[in-house]
Design an enzyme around this catalytic site. Sequence first.
Site, PDB file in Angstrom:
ATOM      1  N   GLY A   9     -51.195-131.524   3.679  1.00 40.38           N
ATOM      2  CA  GLY A   9     -50.802-130.626   2.682  1.00 40.38           C
ATOM      3  C   GLY A   9     -49.068-130.452   2.944  1.00 40.38           C
ATOM      4  O   GLY A   9     -48.600-129.049   2.561  1.00 40.38           O
ATOM      5  N   GLN A  13     -46.141-124.894   0.271  1.00 42.33           N
ATOM      6  CA  GLN A  13     -45.037-124.070   0.544  1.00 42.33           C
ATOM      7  C   GLN A  13     -45.166-124.078   2.078  1.00 42.33           C
ATOM      8  O   GLN A  13     -43.951-124.460   2.476  1.00 42.33           O
ATOM      9  CB  GLN A  13     -45.561-122.471   0.352  1.00 42.33           C
ATOM     10  CG  GLN A  13     -44.788-121.299   0.963  1.00 42.33           C
ATOM     11  CD  GLN A  13     -45.326-119.856   0.832  1.00 42.33           C
ATOM     12  OE1 GLN A  13     -44.783-119.379   0.118  1.00 42.33           O
ATOM     13  NE2 GLN A  13     -46.654-119.497   1.676  1.00 42.33           N
ATOM     14  N   GLN A  82     -57.724-126.212  -0.731  1.00 46.28           N
ATOM     15  CA  GLN A  82     -57.696-125.553  -2.113  1.00 46.28           C
ATOM     16  C   GLN A  82     -57.348-124.123  -1.901  1.00 46.28           C
ATOM     17  O   GLN A  82     -58.339-123.611  -1.095  1.00 46.28           O
ATOM     18  CB  GLN A  82     -59.046-125.795  -2.734  1.00 46.28           C
ATOM     19  CG  GLN A  82     -59.039-125.266  -4.215  1.00 46.28           C
ATOM     20  CD  GLN A  82     -58.709-123.656  -4.355  1.00 46.28           C
ATOM     21  OE1 GLN A  82     -57.496-123.458  -4.581  1.00 46.28           O
ATOM     22  NE2 GLN A  82     -59.671-123.085  -4.266  1.00 46.28           N
ATOM     23  N   SER A 124     -57.276-118.062   7.335  1.00 46.33           N
ATOM     24  CA  SER A 124     -56.876-116.982   6.539  1.00 46.33           C
ATOM     25  C   SER A 124     -57.429-115.452   6.879  1.00 46.33           C
ATOM     26  O   SER A 124     -58.847-115.516   7.230  1.00 46.33           O
ATOM     27  CB  SER A 124     -57.360-117.310   5.001  1.00 46.33           C
ATOM     28  OG  SER A 124     -57.192-116.108   4.371  1.00 46.33           O
ATOM     29  N   GLU A 126     -58.300-113.755   4.645  1.00 44.38           N
ATOM     30  CA  GLU A 126     -59.561-113.664   3.756  1.00 44.38           C
ATOM     31  C   GLU A 126     -60.918-113.719   4.457  1.00 44.38           C
ATOM     32  O   GLU A 126     -61.953-113.321   3.840  1.00 44.38           O
ATOM     33  CB  GLU A 126     -59.452-114.702   2.579  1.00 44.38           C
ATOM     34  CG  GLU A 126     -58.277-114.460   1.483  1.00 44.38           C
ATOM     35  CD  GLU A 126     -58.589-113.312   0.608  1.00 44.38           C
ATOM     36  OE1 GLU A 126     -59.952-113.049   0.461  1.00 44.38           O
ATOM     37  OE2 GLU A 126     -57.733-113.077  -0.117  1.00 44.38           O
ATOM     38  N   TYR A 148     -63.684-119.099  -1.361  1.00 38.94           N
ATOM     39  CA  TYR A 148     -62.356-119.949  -0.415  1.00 38.94           C
ATOM     40  C   TYR A 148     -62.570-119.320   1.064  1.00 38.94           C
ATOM     41  O   TYR A 148     -62.598-120.116   1.729  1.00 38.94           O
ATOM     42  CB  TYR A 148     -61.106-119.351  -1.162  1.00 38.94           C
ATOM     43  CG  TYR A 148     -59.817-119.378   0.113  1.00 38.94           C
ATOM     44  CD1 TYR A 148     -59.361-120.790   0.119  1.00 38.94           C
ATOM     45  CD2 TYR A 148     -59.350-118.419   0.754  1.00 38.94           C
ATOM     46  CE1 TYR A 148     -58.336-120.777   0.824  1.00 38.94           C
ATOM     47  CE2 TYR A 148     -58.462-118.406   1.521  1.00 38.94           C
ATOM     48  CZ  TYR A 148     -57.768-119.686   1.685  1.00 38.94           C
ATOM     49  OH  TYR A 148     -56.759-119.720   2.386  1.00 38.94           O
TER      50      TYR A 148
HETATM   51  P1  GDP Z   1     -54.824-113.830  -2.344  1.00 40.91           P
HETATM   52  O1  GDP Z   1     -54.849-112.322  -1.660  1.00 40.91           O
HETATM   53  O2  GDP Z   1     -54.930-114.930  -1.310  1.00 40.91           O
HETATM   54  O3  GDP Z   1     -56.096-113.743  -3.094  1.00 40.91           O
HETATM   55  O4  GDP Z   1     -53.397-113.965  -3.006  1.00 40.91           O
HETATM   56  P2  GDP Z   1     -53.207-113.462  -4.470  1.00 40.91           P
HETATM   57  O5  GDP Z   1     -51.595-113.655  -4.564  1.00 40.91           O
HETATM   58  O6  GDP Z   1     -53.680-114.585  -5.369  1.00 40.91           O
HETATM   59  O7  GDP Z   1     -53.805-112.013  -4.881  1.00 40.91           O
HETATM   60  C1  GDP Z   1     -53.164-110.903  -4.057  1.00 40.91           C
HETATM   61  C2  GDP Z   1     -53.866-109.877  -4.706  1.00 40.91           C
HETATM   62  O8  GDP Z   1     -53.321-109.511  -6.037  1.00 40.91           O
HETATM   63  C3  GDP Z   1     -55.443-109.675  -5.133  1.00 40.91           C
HETATM   64  O9  GDP Z   1     -55.844-108.496  -4.676  1.00 40.91           O
HETATM   65  C4  GDP Z   1     -55.387-109.891  -6.601  1.00 40.91           C
HETATM   66  O10 GDP Z   1     -56.442-109.355  -7.090  1.00 40.91           O
HETATM   67  C5  GDP Z   1     -54.180-109.162  -6.991  1.00 40.91           C
HETATM   68  N1  GDP Z   1     -53.660-109.316  -8.236  1.00 40.91           N
HETATM   69  C6  GDP Z   1     -53.312-108.659  -9.227  1.00 40.91           C
HETATM   70  N2  GDP Z   1     -53.001-109.085 -10.413  1.00 40.91           N
HETATM   71  C7  GDP Z   1     -52.976-110.417 -10.058  1.00 40.91           C
HETATM   72  C8  GDP Z   1     -52.610-111.687 -10.912  1.00 40.91           C
HETATM   73  O11 GDP Z   1     -52.423-111.409 -11.985  1.00 40.91           O
HETATM   74  N3  GDP Z   1     -52.884-112.808 -10.445  1.00 40.91           N
HETATM   75  C9  GDP Z   1     -53.274-112.857  -8.775  1.00 40.91           C
HETATM   76  N4  GDP Z   1     -53.396-114.327  -8.448  1.00 40.91           N
HETATM   77  N5  GDP Z   1     -53.603-112.101  -8.265  1.00 40.91           N
HETATM   78  C10 GDP Z   1     -53.606-110.540  -8.915  1.00 40.91           C
END
Ligand code: GDP
Length: 324
Positions: A9, A13, A82, A124, A126, A148
């Site tokens: 990968g 980033q 992914q 993660s 997560e 995920y």
């Molecule tokens: P993740 O924590 O790995 O899922 O990273 P993300 O950057 O995709 O999302 C971080 C947080 O931002 C999550 O709680 C999303 O629900 C919130 N979020 C709010 N608005 C958005 C949006 O427009 N795009 C994404 N990707 N996340 C969003």
Amino acid sequence: MTKRALITGILGQDGSYLAELLLKKNMTVLGTTAPGEQPRSPRWLDSDVIPELMEADLADADAMREVVSGFDPDEVYHLAAQSSVAASFEDPLATFDITGSGALRVLEAVRTQAPTARVMLACSAEMFGQAEETPQTENTLICPVNPYAVAKTAAYHGARVYREAMGVAVSCAILYNHESPRRGDGFVTRKIARGAAQIARGKASELLLGNLQAQRDWGAAQDYVRAMWLMLQRPKPDDFIIATGQARSVGDFCDAAFNHVGLHWQDHVRVSEEFFRPTDPALMCGNSSKAREMLGWQPEISFEQMVAAMVDAELALLDGPSQK
Ligand code: GDP
């Protein structure tokens, strides 16, 4: 002899920052890419030395075996996945195959082809889902709430079994969100940085986002790849939480990004149902004491510096000659 590092990968980033770090340490670096994959960001690598690249499909166990046996690495950094939670709801099976089974294919390739190599597996935060305690530690209950995270949990438990029962020196980094100008397009931080820059330059008038209340522990990718390297310099493999220990909301991120260009985010950000997720951990915040004590690691780039760098990079893209 120079040490040899394999990075799966490498076009992502973390792969790009890690490659820069390892090349500076005079290691020989081979990076694998997914079939047909291109760098997701025009700022992929800021280095004169370019690592060797090779296509290898994580879905193909033979391909992974061939890469590992041909290169004979001392260190393996498994970053390929992914990695979008949002995309994992669209295609859970493909996510499990690449993010979950893909990690096991790498571990199996190491076990059979390079059994003395040390492996770092990117896991993660997560995996904790709606965590039962805050901040989370290496002992917090794992309870994933999206496809995920289920796949990463399989990889994490798989790594433990490869370590404890099958002799592979694999360490897991339980990484909290980490960002940079090279962050992939789908993530909220990149979206906010780009939105703030576009609005500041009069190229957009509003930014549509989902859950503004969600809180994440956002660190800087450059700091997190340094932790990955430190983990593999220890004689004994182990698992480490890598986090800043400070949670901020999506709204707080907007505040920092729009402030940087002299705007009020409340004037420009609108909430749209489209960007909400079926389940979304409300608060993720990690306790990285173990990494700080045992690795001597600590973050060096502040939240404000990281956000400013992301917005500045978007402004430079908008202002740069290639965009005119
Ligand atoms: P993740 O924590 O790995 O899922 O990273 P993300 O950057 O995709 O999302 C971080 C947080 O931002 C999550 O709680 C999303 O629900 C919130 N979020 C709010 N608005 C958005 C949006 O427009 N795009 C994404 N990707 N996340 C969003």
